[in-house]
Design a protein around this motif. Structure first.
Motif, PDB file in Angstrom:
ATOM      1  N   ILE A 414       0.853  -1.156  -0.048  1.00  0.00           N
ATOM      2  CA  ILE A 414       0.170   0.030  -0.015  1.00  0.00           C
ATOM      3  C   ILE A 414       0.912   1.405   0.193  1.00  0.00           C
ATOM      4  N   ASP A 415       2.042   1.091   0.711  1.00  0.00           N
ATOM      5  CA  ASP A 415       2.849   2.204   0.630  1.00  0.00           C
ATOM      6  C   ASP A 415       3.882   2.182  -0.504  1.00  0.00           C
ATOM      7  N   GLY A 416       3.858   1.324  -1.640  1.00  0.00           N
ATOM      8  CA  GLY A 416       4.725   1.306  -2.605  1.00  0.00           C
ATOM      9  C   GLY A 416       4.520   2.526  -3.470  1.00  0.00           C
ATOM     10  N   ARG A 417       5.211   2.561  -4.534  1.00  0.00           N
ATOM     11  CA  ARG A 417       5.271   3.752  -5.640  1.00  0.00           C
ATOM     12  C   ARG A 417       5.799   4.832  -4.769  1.00  0.00           C
ATOM     13  N   ASP A 418       6.565   4.823  -4.022  1.00  0.00           N
ATOM     14  CA  ASP A 418       7.022   5.854  -2.895  1.00  0.00           C
ATOM     15  C   ASP A 418       8.248   6.104  -2.913  1.00  0.00           C
ATOM     16  N   PRO A 419       8.895   7.330  -2.986  1.00  0.00           N
ATOM     17  CA  PRO A 419      10.442   7.561  -2.757  1.00  0.00           C
ATOM     18  C   PRO A 419      11.157   6.260  -1.862  1.00  0.00           C
ATOM     19  N   ASN A 420      10.438   6.146  -0.858  1.00  0.00           N
ATOM     20  CA  ASN A 420      10.994   5.433   0.238  1.00  0.00           C
ATOM     21  C   ASN A 420      11.453   3.863  -0.502  1.00  0.00           C
ATOM     22  N   GLY A 421      10.538   3.438  -1.217  1.00  0.00           N
ATOM     23  CA  GLY A 421      10.504   2.145  -2.221  1.00  0.00           C
ATOM     24  C   GLY A 421      11.848   2.283  -2.795  1.00  0.00           C
ATOM     25  N   TYR A 422      11.853   3.361  -3.840  1.00  0.00           N
ATOM     26  CA  TYR A 422      13.014   3.336  -4.656  1.00  0.00           C
ATOM     27  C   TYR A 422      14.372   3.541  -3.936  1.00  0.00           C
ATOM     28  N   ALA A 423      14.405   4.412  -2.980  1.00  0.00           N
ATOM     29  CA  ALA A 423      15.706   4.551  -2.264  1.00  0.00           C
ATOM     30  C   ALA A 423      15.976   3.228  -1.410  1.00  0.00           C
ATOM     31  N   GLY A 424      15.073   2.605  -0.906  1.00  0.00           N
ATOM     32  CA  GLY A 424      15.437   1.453  -0.158  1.00  0.00           C
ATOM     33  C   GLY A 424      15.714  -0.037  -1.099  1.00  0.00           C
ATOM     34  N   ILE A 425      15.268   0.268  -2.259  1.00  0.00           N
ATOM     35  CA  ILE A 425      15.881  -0.973  -3.343  1.00  0.00           C
ATOM     36  C   ILE A 425      17.355  -0.498  -3.569  1.00  0.00           C
ATOM     37  N   ALA A 426      17.350   0.881  -3.890  1.00  0.00           N
ATOM     38  CA  ALA A 426      18.798   1.286  -4.315  1.00  0.00           C
ATOM     39  C   ALA A 426      19.748   1.143  -3.230  1.00  0.00           C
ATOM     40  N   TRP A 427      19.582   1.033  -1.731  1.00  0.00           N
ATOM     41  CA  TRP A 427      20.223   0.944  -0.591  1.00  0.00           C
ATOM     42  C   TRP A 427      20.695  -0.651  -0.957  1.00  0.00           C
ATOM     43  N   ALA A 428      19.429  -1.391  -0.793  1.00  0.00           N
ATOM     44  CA  ALA A 428      19.583  -2.960  -1.005  1.00  0.00           C
ATOM     45  C   ALA A 428      20.392  -3.709  -2.219  1.00  0.00           C
ATOM     46  N   MET A 429      20.177  -2.960  -3.088  1.00  0.00           N
ATOM     47  CA  MET A 429      20.894  -3.679  -4.343  1.00  0.00           C
ATOM     48  C   MET A 429      21.961  -2.843  -5.023  1.00  0.00           C
ATOM     49  N   LEU A 430      22.019  -1.502  -5.039  1.00  0.00           N
ATOM     50  CA  LEU A 430      23.063  -0.862  -5.543  1.00  0.00           C
ATOM     51  C   LEU A 430      24.081  -0.308  -4.682  1.00  0.00           C
ATOM     52  N   GLY A 431      23.581  -0.491  -3.253  1.00  0.00           N
ATOM     53  CA  GLY A 431      24.957  -0.153  -2.377  1.00  0.00           C
ATOM     54  C   GLY A 431      24.591   1.477  -2.188  1.00  0.00           C
ATOM     55  N   LYS A 432      23.506   2.161  -2.503  1.00  0.00           N
ATOM     56  CA  LYS A 432      23.245   3.437  -2.395  1.00  0.00           C
ATOM     57  C   LYS A 432      23.184   3.750  -0.996  1.00  0.00           C
ATOM     58  N   PHE A 433      23.583   4.760  -0.521  1.00  0.00           N
ATOM     59  CA  PHE A 433      23.732   5.651   0.780  1.00  0.00           C
ATOM     60  C   PHE A 433      24.635   4.743   1.835  1.00  0.00           C
ATOM     61  N   ASP A 434      25.162   3.504   1.269  1.00  0.00           N
ATOM     62  CA  ASP A 434      26.181   2.650   2.048  1.00  0.00           C
ATOM     63  C   ASP A 434      27.354   2.651   1.550  1.00  0.00           C
ATOM     64  N   ARG A 435      28.197   1.935   2.176  1.00  0.00           N
ATOM     65  CA  ARG A 435      29.667   1.887   1.864  1.00  0.00           C
ATOM     66  C   ARG A 435      29.954   0.523   1.360  1.00  0.00           C
ATOM     67  N   ALA A 436      31.198   0.425   0.792  1.00  0.00           N
ATOM     68  CA  ALA A 436      31.569  -0.823   0.308  1.00  0.00           C
ATOM     69  C   ALA A 436      32.033  -1.857   1.483  1.00  0.00           C
ATOM     70  N   TRP A 437      31.666  -2.936   1.263  1.00  0.00           N
ATOM     71  CA  TRP A 437      31.761  -4.184   2.196  1.00  0.00           C
ATOM     72  C   TRP A 437      33.111  -5.114   1.741  1.00  0.00           C
ATOM     73  N   ASN A 438      33.178  -6.264   2.620  1.00  0.00           N
ATOM     74  CA  ASN A 438      34.272  -7.238   2.063  1.00  0.00           C
ATOM     75  C   ASN A 438      33.545  -7.918   0.985  1.00  0.00           C
ATOM     76  N   GLU A 439      34.533  -7.966  -0.150  1.00  0.00           N
ATOM     77  CA  GLU A 439      34.031  -8.553  -1.154  1.00  0.00           C
ATOM     78  C   GLU A 439      33.462 -10.019  -0.840  1.00  0.00           C
ATOM     79  N   ARG A 440      32.517 -10.349  -1.814  1.00  0.00           N
ATOM     80  CA  ARG A 440      32.161 -11.877  -1.772  1.00  0.00           C
ATOM     81  C   ARG A 440      31.082 -11.965  -3.115  1.00  0.00           C
ATOM     82  N   PRO A 441      31.082 -13.224  -3.299  1.00  0.00           N
ATOM     83  CA  PRO A 441      30.375 -13.696  -4.896  1.00  0.00           C
ATOM     84  C   PRO A 441      28.942 -12.877  -5.027  1.00  0.00           C
ATOM     85  N   ILE A 442      28.753 -12.622  -6.378  1.00  0.00           N
ATOM     86  CA  ILE A 442      27.409 -12.226  -6.702  1.00  0.00           C
ATOM     87  C   ILE A 442      27.192 -10.538  -6.017  1.00  0.00           C
ATOM     88  N   PHE A 443      27.612 -10.442  -4.734  1.00  0.00           N
ATOM     89  CA  PHE A 443      27.139  -9.037  -4.289  1.00  0.00           C
ATOM     90  C   PHE A 443      28.467  -8.054  -4.627  1.00  0.00           C
TER      91      PHE A 443
END
Ligand SMILES: Cc1cc2nc3c(=O)[nH]c(=O)nc-3n(C[C@H](O)[C@H](O)[C@H](O)COP(=O)(O)OP(=O)(O)OC[C@H]3O[C@@H](n4cnc5c(N)ncnc54)[C@H](O)[C@@H]3O)c2cc1C
Length: 473
Positions: A414-443
């Motif tokens: 119900i809260d979809g289609r919202d800036p929070n959703g786009y930012a949340g997905i960018a954080w989780a999948m693109l490392g947006k607003f985050d830093r680089a972590w130890n390297e591992r497969p796929i991620f």
């Protein structure tokens, strides 16, 4: 805030409020019969700076205020679940506006054209609210280009007006000190003043009866995603939940917010998305609670970090990264590089979109989260993070993962289609607003979340049972 220099002082002081953007300047039309507030995002009749601005102008110009809402059939990604919630909210708007002497007109196709309405009721000036998403912003630009009277917009759904931040913020740590400095200026109660002049509705004016379903007869609307009974839309339901949250739950928020098996967060995100409540109302209620009970200060700070830092960071992201907020192009350079380096890594589990959508993976915790999304139209924050990380792990590429994440997010929440959703997905999948972590497969260097460590941090067994997903893996 341009083009207000020639206005008389009384109007200029309204135009120069930091929330106001003059999108089409000039003097209000002397022959105008009313001030129109074209309500789009801030769907509420109380605690609404855009409405307050319209009422100030009406009272100053000696004109009544009419609020106009156009229910359109093709709002991007919207389906029956969303429209049902919206419809409930419009009934509260009508009631709350009546108490402020303000009229409300809702229209549906084929009568929904904004410009035609403004001309029909002879608007002297039109006020709008703001929305950082691309399509709604394009409507505002269209109106500004084609109007014949002034058009101002008011940033009503943030505590700190978005443009004061001037540019895209790199992370919560850059936005936080900027907004914190401005909070004392903007954390101020609304006036909720009344309109002094009452609108005489023109005879035969086309207007919807809000007791009816606004989607009736819409052949192209996706009706496969059903409304969720547990959620009642509207400002009145939002205020009830807010009171409950502040009185009974705020004290435990710092701990409980990390436990998906508990009802431990405010669950106000659907109301915030539809503008049924604004963040300032919520923030002031939390402030008041601290005044009465100083021991709540730390809980309030933790809550403000979500409501006033992360939420306004998401809005800043969409506002200043307009063209890319919903694609992998939004990644920072370090993330783009690591994504390329790991593009061909072997992916031991690959699922189709249909398998993900149905919650048919080998992971019972993930399937439970997907059930919460499908059945309840909402998901706990901890589970949203885990849910998105696993879509990345189980998709053929990051690009596909982002598309899938956004598709499911926007379709079911119900809260979809919202800036929070786009930012949340960018954080989780693109490392947006985050830093680089130890390297591992796929991620690569993008932060990883494992089933084991995530499931250990709360009573995941109970959560899985609650979602009725025990035997789904
Ligand atoms: C992958 C992913 C997808 C998400 N999709 C959405 C979405 O579609 N719509 C949505 O509103 N939120 C989304 N979020 C953000 C967050 O999960 C929800 O806002 C929160 O869970 C809503 O529950 P609540 O109202 O009880 O939050 P509370 O903990 O009570 O927080 C109060 C308010 O602060 C804001 N907030 C809380 N957490 C965050 C956050 N991490 N980022 C930005 N704002 C936050 C929300 O407006 C929330 O209503 C997503 C997060 C992730 C990681």
């Amino acid at each position: 805030m341009t083009d207000s220099q020639d206005l008389p002082d009384s109007l200029r002081s309204i135009a120069e409020d930091p929330r106001v953007t003059v999108r089409r300047g000039g003097m209000p039309d002397k022959a105008g019969k009313c001030v129109v507030y074209w309500m789009q995002r801030a769907e509420r009749g109380v605690d609404n700076h855009a409405l307050d601005t319209a009422i100030d102008l009406g009272n100053e110009l000696g004109l009544p205020v009419v609020v106009y809402f156009a229910a359109i059939t093709n709002f991007p990604h919207a389906n029956l679940r969303h429209y049902f919630f919206l419809n409930q909210g419009l009934r509260d708007v009508e009631q709350d506006l009546a108490e402020r002497n303000v009229s409300f007109v809702v229209r549906r196709p084929p009568h929904e054209n904004n410009l035609s309405f403004f001309a029909e009721v002879k608007a002297a000036i039109v006020i709008g609210d703001e929305n950082p998403m691309r399509v709604p912003e394009s409507w505002r630009r269209h109106i500004a280009r084609h109007m014949h009277v002034p058009f101002w917009t008011v940033d009503a759904d943030v505590v700190v007006p978005s443009r004061l931040l001037e540019k895209a913020q790199y992370g919560a740590y850059t936005l936080r000190p900027r907004v914190q400095k401005l909070w004392p200026h903007f954390l101020k109660p609304y006036r909720n003043q009344k309109a002094q002049f009452v609108w005489k509705q023109p005879r035969g004016l086309q207007k919807e009866d809000l007791k009816l379903d606004i989607t009736r007869g819409w052949k192209d609307l996706d009706r496969s995603v059903l409304p969720v009974e547990e959620w009642a839309g509207g400002t009145h339901a939002a205020m009830k939940r807010l009171r409950h949250f502040v009185q009974k739950m705020l004290a435990g928020y710092e701990h409980d917010r990390n436990h998906p098996e508990l009802d431990g967060s405010s669950r106000l995100s659907p109301y915030l998305h539809f503008g049924h409540i604004g963040p300032l109302t919520i923030a002031l209620a939390a402030q008041d609670a601290v005044k009465k009970e100083p021991g709540l200060k730390s809980a309030r700070d933790s809550y403000f970090n979500e409501l006033l830092v992360w939420r306004e960071l998401a809005i800043n992201y969409c506002w200043f990264q307009h063209d890319v907020y919903d694609s992998d192009a939004a990644a920072e350079n370090w993330a783009k590089q690591t994504i390329v380096e790991h593009a061909t890594d072997e992916r031991p589990h690959l699922y189709s979109l249909a398998q993900l959508e149905a919650g048919q993976t080998h992971d019972d915790l993930w399937n439970a989260a997907q059930r919460q999304m499908l059945d309840f139209g909402w998901m706990h924050n901890v589970m949203r993070m885990y849910w998105a990380k696993k879509i990345l792990e189980w998709s053929p590429s990051v690009k596909v993962a982002v598309k899938r994440g956004i598709h499911l997010n926007d379709k079911y929440f119900i809260d979809g289609r919202d800036p929070n959703g786009y930012a949340g997905i960018a954080w989780a999948m693109l490392g947006k607003f985050d830093r680089a972590w130890n390297e591992r497969p796929i991620f690569g260097k993008i932060r990883y979340m494992s089933r084991e460590s995530t499931g250990r941090k709360f009573d995941s067994k109970r959560y899985i049972q609650q979602m009725g997903a025990e035997n789904s893996a």
